[in-house]
Motif scaffolding. Structure first.
Motif, PDB file in Angstrom:
ATOM      1  N   LYS A   1      37.481  11.172   9.800  1.00 31.49           N
ATOM      2  CA  LYS A   1      38.872  11.641   9.705  1.00 31.49           C
ATOM      3  C   LYS A   1      39.693  11.141  10.895  1.00 31.49           C
ATOM      4  O   LYS A   1      40.847  10.732  10.747  1.00 31.49           O
ATOM      5  N   LYS A   2      39.087  11.181  12.085  1.00 32.58           N
ATOM      6  CA  LYS A   2      39.790  10.670  13.262  1.00 32.58           C
ATOM      7  C   LYS A   2      40.109   9.186  13.092  1.00 32.58           C
ATOM      8  O   LYS A   2      41.193   8.712  13.459  1.00 32.58           O
ATOM      9  N   SER A   3      39.158   8.441  12.502  1.00 32.44           N
ATOM     10  CA  SER A   3      39.377   7.019  12.226  1.00 32.44           C
ATOM     11  C   SER A   3      40.569   6.824  11.295  1.00 32.44           C
ATOM     12  O   SER A   3      41.412   5.944  11.503  1.00 32.44           O
ATOM     13  N   LEU A   4      40.647   7.668  10.249  1.00 30.26           N
ATOM     14  CA  LEU A   4      41.770   7.585   9.307  1.00 30.26           C
ATOM     15  C   LEU A   4      43.089   7.874  10.002  1.00 30.26           C
ATOM     16  O   LEU A   4      44.086   7.164   9.795  1.00 30.26           O
ATOM     17  N   TYR A   5      43.128   8.893  10.850  1.00 29.42           N
ATOM     18  CA  TYR A   5      44.363   9.260  11.528  1.00 29.42           C
ATOM     19  C   TYR A   5      44.798   8.169  12.510  1.00 29.42           C
ATOM     20  O   TYR A   5      46.001   7.910  12.674  1.00 29.42           O
ATOM     21  N   LEU A   6      43.825   7.512  13.132  1.00 34.81           N
ATOM     22  CA  LEU A   6      44.155   6.397  14.028  1.00 34.81           C
ATOM     23  C   LEU A   6      44.726   5.217  13.243  1.00 34.81           C
ATOM     24  O   LEU A   6      45.669   4.551  13.689  1.00 34.81           O
ATOM     25  N   TYR A   7      44.148   4.962  12.070  1.00 35.68           N
ATOM     26  CA  TYR A   7      44.686   3.896  11.217  1.00 35.68           C
ATOM     27  C   TYR A   7      46.128   4.211  10.812  1.00 35.68           C
ATOM     28  O   TYR A   7      47.006   3.339  10.864  1.00 35.68           O
ATOM     29  N   GLU A   8      46.387   5.467  10.427  1.00 31.98           N
ATOM     30  CA  GLU A   8      47.743   5.836  10.053  1.00 31.98           C
ATOM     31  C   GLU A   8      48.682   5.787  11.251  1.00 31.98           C
ATOM     32  O   GLU A   8      49.867   5.447  11.115  1.00 31.98           O
ATOM     33  N   SER A   9      48.156   6.090  12.437  1.00 35.17           N
ATOM     34  CA  SER A   9      48.952   5.929  13.665  1.00 35.17           C
ATOM     35  C   SER A   9      49.316   4.464  13.867  1.00 35.17           C
ATOM     36  O   SER A   9      50.434   4.145  14.313  1.00 35.17           O
ATOM     37  N   ALA A  10      48.372   3.583  13.553  1.00 39.59           N
ATOM     38  CA  ALA A  10      48.629   2.144  13.675  1.00 39.59           C
ATOM     39  C   ALA A  10      49.745   1.705  12.733  1.00 39.59           C
ATOM     40  O   ALA A  10      50.595   0.876  13.091  1.00 39.59           O
ATOM     41  N   LEU A  11      49.753   2.259  11.531  1.00 35.31           N
ATOM     42  CA  LEU A  11      50.826   1.940  10.586  1.00 35.31           C
ATOM     43  C   LEU A  11      52.189   2.343  11.147  1.00 35.31           C
ATOM     44  O   LEU A  11      53.157   1.574  11.063  1.00 35.31           O
ATOM     45  N   VAL A  12      52.254   3.535  11.726  1.00 36.14           N
ATOM     46  CA  VAL A  12      53.516   4.009  12.305  1.00 36.14           C
ATOM     47  C   VAL A  12      53.951   3.108  13.450  1.00 36.14           C
ATOM     48  O   VAL A  12      55.133   2.732  13.562  1.00 36.14           O
ATOM     49  N   ALA A  13      53.009   2.744  14.324  1.00 41.56           N
ATOM     50  CA  ALA A  13      53.335   1.857  15.446  1.00 41.56           C
ATOM     51  C   ALA A  13      53.850   0.513  14.944  1.00 41.56           C
ATOM     52  O   ALA A  13      54.785  -0.064  15.523  1.00 41.56           O
ATOM     53  N   ASN A  14      53.265   0.037  13.852  1.00 42.10           N
ATOM     54  CA  ASN A  14      53.727  -1.229  13.271  1.00 42.10           C
ATOM     55  C   ASN A  14      55.155  -1.087  12.756  1.00 42.10           C
ATOM     56  O   ASN A  14      55.993  -1.981  12.950  1.00 42.10           O
ATOM     57  N   TYR A  15      55.461   0.044  12.100  1.00 41.37           N
ATOM     58  CA  TYR A  15      56.823   0.281  11.627  1.00 41.37           C
ATOM     59  C   TYR A  15      57.808   0.333  12.801  1.00 41.37           C
ATOM     60  O   TYR A  15      58.968  -0.057  12.669  1.00 41.37           O
ATOM     61  N   GLN A  16      57.327   0.823  13.944  1.00 37.11           N
ATOM     62  CA  GLN A  16      58.172   0.912  15.142  1.00 37.11           C
ATOM     63  C   GLN A  16      58.254  -0.422  15.893  1.00 37.11           C
ATOM     64  O   GLN A  16      58.914  -0.515  16.923  1.00 37.11           O
ATOM     65  N   LYS A  17      57.576  -1.429  15.367  1.00 38.36           N
ATOM     66  CA  LYS A  17      57.498  -2.758  15.980  1.00 38.36           C
ATOM     67  C   LYS A  17      56.793  -2.729  17.342  1.00 38.36           C
ATOM     68  O   LYS A  17      57.013  -3.570  18.205  1.00 38.36           O
ATOM     69  N   LYS A  18      55.905  -1.753  17.493  1.00 36.75           N
ATOM     70  CA  LYS A  18      55.056  -1.675  18.683  1.00 36.75           C
ATOM     71  C   LYS A  18      53.714  -2.305  18.311  1.00 36.75           C
ATOM     72  O   LYS A  18      52.711  -1.618  18.102  1.00 36.75           O
ATOM     73  N   TYR A  19      53.709  -3.637  18.226  1.00 37.70           N
ATOM     74  CA  TYR A  19      52.591  -4.354  17.625  1.00 37.70           C
ATOM     75  C   TYR A  19      51.304  -4.247  18.436  1.00 37.70           C
ATOM     76  O   TYR A  19      50.208  -4.105  17.879  1.00 37.70           O
ATOM     77  N   SER A  20      51.427  -4.315  19.740  1.00 43.67           N
ATOM     78  CA  SER A  20      50.242  -4.193  20.580  1.00 43.67           C
ATOM     79  C   SER A  20      49.595  -2.821  20.402  1.00 43.67           C
ATOM     80  O   SER A  20      48.367  -2.696  20.319  1.00 43.67           O
ATOM     81  N   LEU A  21      50.416  -1.782  20.309  1.00 47.56           N
ATOM     82  CA  LEU A  21      49.900  -0.432  20.096  1.00 47.56           C
ATOM     83  C   LEU A  21      49.264  -0.304  18.714  1.00 47.56           C
ATOM     84  O   LEU A  21      48.225   0.359  18.559  1.00 47.56           O
ATOM     85  N   ALA A  22      49.863  -0.938  17.732  1.00 48.93           N
ATOM     86  CA  ALA A  22      49.305  -0.909  16.374  1.00 48.93           C
ATOM     87  C   ALA A  22      47.910  -1.524  16.349  1.00 48.93           C
ATOM     88  O   ALA A  22      46.980  -0.970  15.747  1.00 48.93           O
ATOM     89  N   ILE A  23      47.761  -2.674  17.016  1.00 45.72           N
ATOM     90  CA  ILE A  23      46.449  -3.318  17.101  1.00 45.72           C
ATOM     91  C   ILE A  23      45.455  -2.402  17.806  1.00 45.72           C
ATOM     92  O   ILE A  23      44.308  -2.228  17.381  1.00 45.72           O
ATOM     93  N   SER A  24      45.883  -1.786  18.896  1.00 45.12           N
ATOM     94  CA  SER A  24      45.013  -0.911  19.676  1.00 45.12           C
ATOM     95  C   SER A  24      44.527   0.272  18.833  1.00 45.12           C
ATOM     96  O   SER A  24      43.328   0.599  18.828  1.00 45.12           O
ATOM     97  N   PHE A  25      45.435   0.909  18.118  1.00 47.46           N
ATOM     98  CA  PHE A  25      45.055   2.044  17.275  1.00 47.46           C
ATOM     99  C   PHE A  25      44.088   1.609  16.175  1.00 47.46           C
ATOM    100  O   PHE A  25      43.113   2.315  15.871  1.00 47.46           O
TER     101      PHE A  25
END
Length: 416
Positions: free
Chosen positions: A293-317
């Motif tokens: 579940k934590k893995s899923l939430y991190l993936y969804e966090s990555a999606l949000v970071a990508n929408y925010q154009k925070k690409y490095s953070l998206a990759i990290s998540f």
């Protein structure tokens, strides 16, 4: 005198019943021999006698009857005859119900046989109606096979505009709520997986479902019910409606948890409130103890970071998500897409090697992503460096190369 007459009447009745039972036994033995050698055309005439005259002889005659008529169906190409045999199979099931009960199970088997055997444009609708009756008779205890076929037919008929989205809602939502209430994990996992893959084929289902969730359900003090209701809405991707927001807020205020936090995060993500979504995804990750579940939430966090154009953070998540669950194929696909979509940020086209690497991993991890992955691979491979680039950077095909992008990536050189 009256007593003597009654005595002889009962005696004659007893002889009559014994004679009938003897005849039933003889007919049963005759047709059974033919069934045992799969000679169904020879069995059918004698079977009809026992079916008509001995309806309570034993339950086996009904099982054999279905087998006989399925055998006859297998030997003909005459659709009219096949449909007549299917009608007889339905008659056999109905007489079995009348004499031995088990109505939900018999209706389900009848539905399966109609779905597989009937030669008619209306076969699926007929089978669906039988499954509908069966599931109602089961009163919340329908088996996985019945529910799977019920859902599949409902979705198929809805895509063909033969079933309304309102009816589809009444099929899916109550059953999912019951399954979650009963904590039937296998049923939940398999049915939700089917819906996630196929429900999107139904035009306009989300709008209808959002409307019906709000009209048919409300937030109350029953926290377990609110948890299940929120989970069903999430499973069906109906998380943009006001009821979902009310459920999320109620759960979080009552007891802050990973689940209540992620419900709010998903609502905010759906409504493009990305800063608030990121905040609550962070809370969900911190509160969650289950690795998947934590893995899923991190993936969804990555999606949000990508929408925010925070690409490095998206990759990290996304990479953190994969550390917890290496089978999260969507995380691989997201990393590949982030690199491929932002190649212009880098000085050379070697970044497309990295993008393709991650997309390949997604494809190998989950074959359901093959079509989407192949489309990206075709796009990225066409943008690989050419031989002139290789000469300029002193790199040969097959060399292992380290690339500084959103972090350091290792890849293999290949050229157009």
């Amino acid at each position: 005198m009256k007593r003597i007459v009654l005595f002889f009447a009962f005696l004659l009745l007893g002889f009559g019943l014994k004679a009938q039972n003897d005849e039933c036994m003889v007919n049963y033995s005759i047709y059974k021999e033919f069934v045992n050698v799969e000679s169904y055309s020879n069995a059918v005439n004698t079977y009809r006698k026992i079916f008509q005259d001995c309806p309570k002889f034993n339950k086996i005659i009904y099982i054999d009857g279905v087998k006989i008529y399925k055998g006859l169906i297998a030997k003909t190409n005459d659709n009219n005859l096949i449909n007549a045999y299917v009608d007889t199979i339905k008659l056999i099931y109905n007489q079995r119900i009348e004499n031995y009960g088990e109505k939900p199970q018999c209706l389900s088997r009848m539905a399966f046989d109609v779905m597989k055997l009937r030669k008619s444009d209306t076969a699926y609708m007929e089978a669906f109606s039988l499954f509908d009756s069966s599931v109602k008779q089961f009163e919340g205890n329908a088996d996985l096979g019945t529910l799977t076929a019920y859902f599949q037919l409902a979705v198929t008929l809805s895509t063909q505009k033969k079933l309304s989205n309102e009816k589809l809602f009444s099929v899916i939502v109550p059953q999912l709520l019951i399954i979650k209430q009963n904590n039937e994990k296998e049923k939940e996992e398999k049915l939700v997986a089917y819906l996630n893959k196929n429900l999107s084929k139904v035009s306009g289902y989300k709008e209808t479902f959002d409307k019906l969730f709000v009209e048919n359900y409300s937030v109350n003090s029953d926290i377990p019910f609110i948890v299940n209701l929120s989970s069903v809405m999430s499973d069906l991707d109906c998380i943009g409606n006001q009821l979902y927001a009310q459920c999320a807020e109620k759960l979080y205020n009552d007891n802050p948890s990973a689940l209540s936090a992620v419900l709010i995060a998903r609502y905010c993500k759906k409504n493009k409130e990305y800063d608030k979504a990121a905040e609550y995804y962070s809370k969900a990750v911190d509160l969650e103890e289950d690795a998947n579940k934590k893995s899923l939430y991190l993936y969804e966090s990555a999606l949000v970071a990508n929408y925010q154009k925070k690409y490095s953070l998206a990759i990290s998540f996304a990479k953190k998500s994969l550390e917890l669950n290496s089978q999260n194929a969507n995380a691989y696909l997201l990393i590949g897409a982030v690199y491929g979509s932002n190649a212009s940020l880098f000085a050379h086209r070697q970044i497309y090697w990295v993008a393709a690497d991650y997309v390949e991993k997604a494809k190998k991890t989950d074959i359901s992503l093959t079509e989407q992955a192949d489309e990206l691979l075709k796009k990225y491979s066409a943008l690989f460096p050419n031989k002139e680039d290789a000469f300029m950077h002193s790199v040969k095909s097959g060399d292992v190369v380290k690339i500084t992008a959103f972090g350091t990536e290792t890849t293999t050189a290949r050229f157009l």
